[in-house]
Design a protein around this motif. Structure first.
Motif, PDB file in Angstrom:
ATOM      1  N   UNK A  36      -3.583 -18.501   1.950  1.00 22.64           N
ATOM      2  CA  UNK A  36      -2.679 -17.616   1.223  1.00 22.64           C
ATOM      3  C   UNK A  36      -1.251 -17.899   1.673  1.00 22.64           C
ATOM      4  N   UNK A  37      -0.324 -17.873   0.718  1.00 19.61           N
ATOM      5  CA  UNK A  37       1.080 -18.108   1.029  1.00 19.61           C
ATOM      6  C   UNK A  37       1.920 -17.300   0.044  1.00 19.61           C
ATOM      7  N   UNK A  38       3.203 -17.223   0.329  1.00 17.83           N
ATOM      8  CA  UNK A  38       4.086 -16.488  -0.561  1.00 17.83           C
ATOM      9  C   UNK A  38       5.437 -17.191  -0.641  1.00 17.83           C
ATOM     10  N   UNK A  39       6.080 -17.016  -1.807  1.00 12.96           N
ATOM     11  CA  UNK A  39       7.431 -17.497  -2.025  1.00 12.96           C
ATOM     12  C   UNK A  39       8.247 -16.296  -2.465  1.00 12.96           C
TER      13      UNK A  39
ATOM     14  N   UNK B 112     -10.334 -10.794   0.123  1.00  9.13           N
ATOM     15  CA  UNK B 112     -10.317 -12.240   0.347  1.00  9.13           C
ATOM     16  C   UNK B 112      -9.296 -12.607   1.422  1.00  9.13           C
ATOM     17  N   UNK B 113      -8.047 -12.183   1.221  1.00 10.25           N
ATOM     18  CA  UNK B 113      -6.992 -12.573   2.159  1.00 10.25           C
ATOM     19  C   UNK B 113      -5.786 -11.662   1.967  1.00 10.25           C
ATOM     20  N   UNK B 114      -4.985 -11.584   3.020  1.00 11.38           N
ATOM     21  CA  UNK B 114      -3.729 -10.838   2.966  1.00 11.38           C
ATOM     22  C   UNK B 114      -2.636 -11.654   3.639  1.00 11.38           C
ATOM     23  N   UNK B 115      -1.428 -11.580   3.089  1.00  9.33           N
ATOM     24  CA  UNK B 115      -0.255 -12.110   3.753  1.00  9.33           C
ATOM     25  C   UNK B 115       0.727 -10.949   3.896  1.00  9.33           C
TER      26      UNK B 115
ATOM     27  N   UNK C 161       9.169  -7.187   0.949  1.00  4.49           N
ATOM     28  CA  UNK C 161       8.936  -6.151   1.948  1.00  4.49           C
ATOM     29  C   UNK C 161       7.484  -5.693   2.019  1.00  4.49           C
ATOM     30  N   UNK C 162       6.643  -6.230   1.121  1.00  4.25           N
ATOM     31  CA  UNK C 162       5.293  -5.693   1.003  1.00  4.25           C
ATOM     32  C   UNK C 162       4.224  -6.739   1.260  1.00  4.25           C
ATOM     33  N   UNK C 163       3.142  -6.263   1.891  1.00  2.00           N
ATOM     34  CA  UNK C 163       1.962  -7.092   2.076  1.00  2.00           C
ATOM     35  C   UNK C 163       1.337  -7.371   0.715  1.00  2.00           C
ATOM     36  N   UNK C 164       0.810  -8.557   0.563  1.00  2.00           N
ATOM     37  CA  UNK C 164       0.147  -8.947  -0.678  1.00  2.00           C
ATOM     38  C   UNK C 164      -1.266  -9.429  -0.357  1.00  2.00           C
ATOM     39  N   UNK C 165      -2.199  -9.014  -1.189  1.00  2.00           N
ATOM     40  CA  UNK C 165      -3.607  -9.322  -0.954  1.00  2.00           C
ATOM     41  C   UNK C 165      -4.250  -9.962  -2.171  1.00  2.00           C
ATOM     42  N   UNK C 166      -5.289 -10.716  -1.897  1.00  4.95           N
ATOM     43  CA  UNK C 166      -6.205 -11.197  -2.928  1.00  4.95           C
ATOM     44  C   UNK C 166      -7.570 -10.562  -2.674  1.00  4.95           C
ATOM     45  N   UNK C 167      -8.164 -10.097  -3.753  1.00  3.30           N
ATOM     46  CA  UNK C 167      -9.532  -9.617  -3.759  1.00  3.30           C
ATOM     47  C   UNK C 167     -10.303 -10.401  -4.825  1.00  3.30           C
ATOM     48  N   UNK C 168     -11.609 -10.281  -4.778  1.00  6.44           N
ATOM     49  CA  UNK C 168     -12.414 -10.886  -5.835  1.00  6.44           C
ATOM     50  C   UNK C 168     -13.617 -10.007  -6.147  1.00  6.44           C
ATOM     51  N   UNK C 169     -14.126 -10.179  -7.354  1.00 14.23           N
ATOM     52  CA  UNK C 169     -15.304  -9.434  -7.776  1.00 14.23           C
ATOM     53  C   UNK C 169     -16.225 -10.359  -8.538  1.00 14.23           C
ATOM     54  N   UNK C 170     -17.383 -10.603  -7.950  1.00 17.24           N
ATOM     55  CA  UNK C 170     -18.400 -11.425  -8.595  1.00 17.24           C
ATOM     56  C   UNK C 170     -19.225 -10.545  -9.528  1.00 17.24           C
TER      57      UNK C 170
ATOM     58  N   UNK D  91       4.643 -12.556   7.091  1.00 20.27           N
ATOM     59  CA  UNK D  91       3.931 -13.823   6.874  1.00 20.27           C
ATOM     60  C   UNK D  91       2.680 -13.988   7.733  1.00 20.27           C
ATOM     61  N   UNK D  92       2.292 -12.971   8.466  1.00 32.30           N
ATOM     62  CA  UNK D  92       1.011 -13.034   9.163  1.00 32.30           C
ATOM     63  C   UNK D  92      -0.102 -12.983   8.116  1.00 32.30           C
ATOM     64  N   UNK D  93      -1.121 -13.815   8.308  1.00 34.77           N
ATOM     65  CA  UNK D  93      -2.225 -13.907   7.353  1.00 34.77           C
ATOM     66  C   UNK D  93      -3.554 -13.534   8.015  1.00 34.77           C
ATOM     67  N   UNK D  94      -4.427 -12.965   7.196  1.00 32.88           N
ATOM     68  CA  UNK D  94      -5.779 -12.619   7.626  1.00 32.88           C
ATOM     69  C   UNK D  94      -6.717 -12.987   6.491  1.00 32.88           C
TER      70      UNK D  94
END
Length: 114
Positions: free
Chosen positions: A69-72, A48-51, A31-40, A55-58
């Motif tokens: 980005x994908x999800x299972x 970085x990305x959200x799904x 039920x929840x959006x999931x995101x990736x972030x990064x820190x150099x 299942x819409x991705x940005x």
């Protein structure tokens, strides 16, 4: 309690690929959006990305066309497939969701050598 556990970080040569995973628990994952972030090193954390749950991705402009980005939902896992890696992709990658408050994993290190 809510847990996000990232894995899959490694050292890879420029042009190579990696797949990161983030396994979630403690909330209704599908039920929840999931995101990736990064820190150099010596930089702020960046998106970085959200799904979304539908299942819409940005993607960030810096990774668009190279990362996927994908999800299972059956495995409560979100993935980040990273192709054509560049040295500037070197960072700690974090999984994130908002469930009542910001929820973060501990991160996984990705190092891209030239």
């Amino acid at each position: 309690q809510v847990q996000l556990v990232e894995s899959g970080g490694d050292v890879v040569q420029a042009g190579g690929s990696l797949r990161l995973s983030c396994t979630a628990s403690g909330f209704p994952f599908s039920l929840y959006d999931m995101r990736w972030y990064r820190q150099a090193p010596e930089k702020g954390r960046e998106f970085v990305a959200v799904i979304q749950s539908n299942e819409i991705t940005v993607y960030s402009e810096y990774v668009k066309g190279r990362f996927t980005i994908s999800r299972d939902n059956s495995k409560n896992t979100v993935y980040l497939q990273m192709d054509s890696l560049k040295p500037e992709d070197t960072a700690v990658y974090y999984c994130h969701t908002f469930y009542g408050q910001d929820r973060w994993g501990r991160g996984t290190q990705v190092t891209v050598t030239s």
